[in-house]
Design an enzyme around this catalytic site. Structure first.
Site, PDB file in Angstrom:
ATOM      1  N   MET A   1       0.844  -1.199   0.000  1.00 54.40           N
ATOM      2  CA  MET A   1       0.000   0.000   0.000  1.00 54.40           C
ATOM      3  C   MET A   1       0.877   1.245   0.000  1.00 54.40           C
ATOM      4  O   MET A   1       1.639   1.476   0.951  1.00 54.40           O
ATOM      5  CB  MET A   1      -0.941  -0.004   1.208  1.00 54.40           C
TER       6      MET A   1
ATOM      7  N   CYS B   1      -2.685  -0.443 -10.167  1.00 56.10           N
ATOM      8  CA  CYS B   1      -2.892   0.892  -9.591  1.00 56.10           C
ATOM      9  C   CYS B   1      -3.903   1.685 -10.437  1.00 56.10           C
ATOM     10  O   CYS B   1      -3.759   1.773 -11.651  1.00 56.10           O
ATOM     11  CB  CYS B   1      -1.546   1.634  -9.516  1.00 56.10           C
TER      12      CYS B   1
ATOM     13  N   LYS C   1       0.393  -8.192  -9.895  1.00 53.58           N
ATOM     14  CA  LYS C   1      -0.883  -7.816  -9.264  1.00 53.58           C
ATOM     15  C   LYS C   1      -1.767  -7.209 -10.341  1.00 53.58           C
ATOM     16  O   LYS C   1      -1.369  -6.246 -11.012  1.00 53.58           O
ATOM     17  CB  LYS C   1      -0.615  -6.791  -8.154  1.00 53.58           C
TER      18      LYS C   1
ATOM     19  N   GLY D   1      -9.364  -7.686  -1.681  1.00 47.17           N
ATOM     20  CA  GLY D   1     -10.544  -6.843  -1.771  1.00 47.17           C
ATOM     21  C   GLY D   1     -11.539  -7.132  -0.673  1.00 47.17           C
ATOM     22  O   GLY D   1     -11.912  -8.287  -0.454  1.00 47.17           O
ATOM     23  N   ASP D   2     -11.935  -6.049   0.042  1.00 44.80           N
ATOM     24  CA  ASP D   2     -12.944  -6.158   1.106  1.00 44.80           C
ATOM     25  C   ASP D   2     -12.564  -7.159   2.188  1.00 44.80           C
ATOM     26  O   ASP D   2     -13.396  -7.959   2.627  1.00 44.80           O
ATOM     27  CB  ASP D   2     -14.311  -6.557   0.514  1.00 44.80           C
TER      28      ASP D   2
ATOM     29  N   ARG E   1      -6.668  -2.662   3.622  1.00 41.35           N
ATOM     30  CA  ARG E   1      -7.237  -1.682   4.560  1.00 41.35           C
ATOM     31  C   ARG E   1      -7.658  -2.315   5.888  1.00 41.35           C
ATOM     32  O   ARG E   1      -7.765  -1.624   6.898  1.00 41.35           O
ATOM     33  CB  ARG E   1      -8.419  -0.969   3.890  1.00 41.35           C
TER      34      ARG E   1
HETATM   35  C1  LIG Z   1      -3.899   3.672   0.603  1.00 39.17           C
HETATM   36  C2  LIG Z   1      -3.789   2.493  -0.330  1.00 39.17           C
HETATM   37  C3  LIG Z   1      -2.632   2.328  -1.065  1.00 39.17           C
HETATM   38  C4  LIG Z   1      -2.509   1.239  -1.927  1.00 39.17           C
HETATM   39  N1  LIG Z   1      -1.356   1.064  -2.622  1.00 39.17           N
HETATM   40  C5  LIG Z   1      -1.186  -0.046  -3.385  1.00 39.17           C
HETATM   41  C6  LIG Z   1       0.055  -0.315  -4.009  1.00 39.17           C
HETATM   42  O1  LIG Z   1       1.030   0.429  -3.875  1.00 39.17           O
HETATM   43  N2  LIG Z   1       0.149  -1.441  -4.751  1.00 39.17           N
HETATM   44  C7  LIG Z   1      -0.905  -2.307  -4.903  1.00 39.17           C
HETATM   45  O2  LIG Z   1      -0.764  -3.315  -5.592  1.00 39.17           O
HETATM   46  N3  LIG Z   1      -2.070  -2.083  -4.300  1.00 39.17           N
HETATM   47  C8  LIG Z   1      -2.235  -0.987  -3.551  1.00 39.17           C
HETATM   48  N4  LIG Z   1      -3.415  -0.790  -2.885  1.00 39.17           N
HETATM   49  C9  LIG Z   1      -4.490  -1.773  -3.034  1.00 39.17           C
HETATM   50  C10 LIG Z   1      -4.473  -2.815  -1.928  1.00 39.17           C
HETATM   51  O3  LIG Z   1      -3.295  -3.583  -1.976  1.00 39.17           O
HETATM   52  C11 LIG Z   1      -5.701  -3.756  -2.049  1.00 39.17           C
HETATM   53  O4  LIG Z   1      -5.593  -4.508  -3.233  1.00 39.17           O
HETATM   54  C12 LIG Z   1      -7.005  -2.993  -2.060  1.00 39.17           C
HETATM   55  O5  LIG Z   1      -7.043  -2.003  -1.058  1.00 39.17           O
HETATM   56  C13 LIG Z   1      -8.204  -3.941  -1.903  1.00 39.17           C
HETATM   57  O6  LIG Z   1      -8.206  -4.550  -0.653  1.00 39.17           O
HETATM   58  P1  LIG Z   1      -9.174  -4.038   0.569  1.00 39.17           P
HETATM   59  O7  LIG Z   1     -10.539  -3.743  -0.071  1.00 39.17           O
HETATM   60  O8  LIG Z   1      -9.227  -5.230   1.485  1.00 39.17           O
HETATM   61  O9  LIG Z   1      -8.546  -2.832   1.119  1.00 39.17           O
HETATM   62  C14 LIG Z   1      -3.566   0.305  -2.056  1.00 39.17           C
HETATM   63  C15 LIG Z   1      -4.720   0.487  -1.300  1.00 39.17           C
HETATM   64  C16 LIG Z   1      -4.847   1.553  -0.438  1.00 39.17           C
HETATM   65  C17 LIG Z   1      -6.106   1.709   0.363  1.00 39.17           C
END
Ligand SMILES: Cc1cc2nc3c(=O)[nH]c(=O)nc-3n(C[C@H](O)[C@H](O)[C@H](O)COP(=O)(O)O)c2cc1C
Length: 336
Positions: free
Chosen positions: A18, A101, A140, A202-203, A226
């Protein structure tokens, strides 16, 4: 267990990369609560080549910060190969490539999820990366660019043919960004199509969501993103839940205060005492979320100018014996 090439993880969930979040202190805190594999924030190949000091610091690690992956971003082969040479010295366990991204600044250059529009090109680029490094390569991806072009399966097959060792999929389209429901069906389709490990994302906000991701998709691993905000113990909780079916009680205000103080000190030694309170603000807010009557404290944290001031606020949080609003782990986050 989750196996990606020669890397074997005891537990099949990891800390997702992240940007702006998974710095060394964040990773170390998550590791102290059971996280095994973590990732450095997404790193631009160009930024690495230009030896941007901030980037060098971002990718640095230390022996306890293992196993560790790095995630590269870019489309320019020359820069990517040079970046691979630069990071060789860190001996990362995995090199992940970002085709996920959603940020316009990134996708307008064809980078990140922009690559979802060009599966063949992505495949060729991944093959070049695989041929250039001895480190296992993963990618990814997202579900697709938008709901009319959900092509994760096709992209994943090109990626697998390129010789990657694992695939991470965020089950949302680029257009969805981070909102709307994750599409478990797409993740399942990808899992069924591939022979390499597939890690769903995701989620995932609680141990129950981790289990749901496994159940709905059959994936080999789950990436926690998150769900780790102000909640690093999600890793231990998930391990316990998958073993016994019971989610342990959340830490009380004293334990949360201890974690906050540890995290802040790590940040101060890594980012320096001036930047530390700025970096810590959002973390402070995430840690105290779920406790009653903390709004004024949060507002003061956003104004704190020094690490000492922030430590005082943590002390106050501890002394006031705040009571948790949230009784269930998945409460206030997302229904299952
Ligand atoms: C603040 C933030 C920064 C993120 N940065 C990246 C990143 O640098 N590389 C990446 O592959 N995913 C990034 N993501 C995506 C997360 O790795 C993840 O795939 C996405 O948040 C979905 O998962 P969640 O719904 O459980 O949060 C980021 C997500 C957030 C919220």
């Amino acid at each position: 267990m989750l196996k990606i090439a020669s890397l074997t993880l005891k537990l099949p969930f990891i800390l997702a990369p992240m940007a702006g979040i998974t710095d060394l202190p964040f990773r170390m805190i998550c590791r102290s609560y059971g996280c095994e594999l973590a990732f450095v924030e997404m790193t631009s190949a160009k930024a690495l080549v230009y030896e941007n000091r901030k980037t060098e610091k971002m990718v640095a690690t230390r022996p306890e910060d293992r196993p560790l992956g790095i995630q590269l971003l870019g489309t320019d082969v020359e820069f990517i190969l040079r970046a691979l040479d630069i990071i060789r010295k860190y001996e990362y366990d995995i090199i992940d490539f970002n085709a996920a991204c959603p940020v316009t600044k990134v996708t307008s250059k064809g980078e990140g999820s922009g690559m979802m529009k060009e599966p063949r090109k992505l495949g060729l680029l991944l093959k070049t990366i695989v041929d250039h490094t001895d480190t296992p390569v993963t990618v990814k991806i997202r579900a697709g660019w938008n709901e009319k072009s959900v092509n994760a399966r096709e992209v994943a097959l090109y990626a697998q043919d390129a010789g990657i060792k694992g695939l991470f999929i965020h089950g949302r389209t680029r257009e969805q960004g981070y909102s709307g429901r994750v599409d478990y069906n797409v993740i399942r389709e990808v899992k069924e199509a591939l022979d390499i490990p597939v890690i769903g994302s995701g989620d995932v906000f609680s141990p129950l969501h981790v289990k749901k991701m496994f159940d709905e998709t059959g994936c080999d691993g789950v990436a926690i993103a998150r769900g780790s905000f102000g909640n690093p113990w999600i890793f231990n909780e998930t391990a316990e839940y998958l073993k016994s079916g019971i989610v342990p009680p959340r830490p009380d205000f004293q334990a949360v205060a201890d974690i906050m103080a540890d995290h802040l000190r790590l940040i101060a030694s890594y980012h320096g005492p001036v930047t530390a309170p700025v970096v810590f603000r959002k973390l402070f807010a995430w840690y105290i979320k779920g406790f009653r009557d903390v709004k004024p404290l949060k507002e003061r944290a956003f104004k704190a100018k020094t690490t000492e001031e922030m430590l005082e606020l943590i002390k106050e949080f501890r002394n006031t014996s705040y009571i948790q609003k949230v009784v269930s782990v998945s409460d206030n986050l997302l229904e299952l």
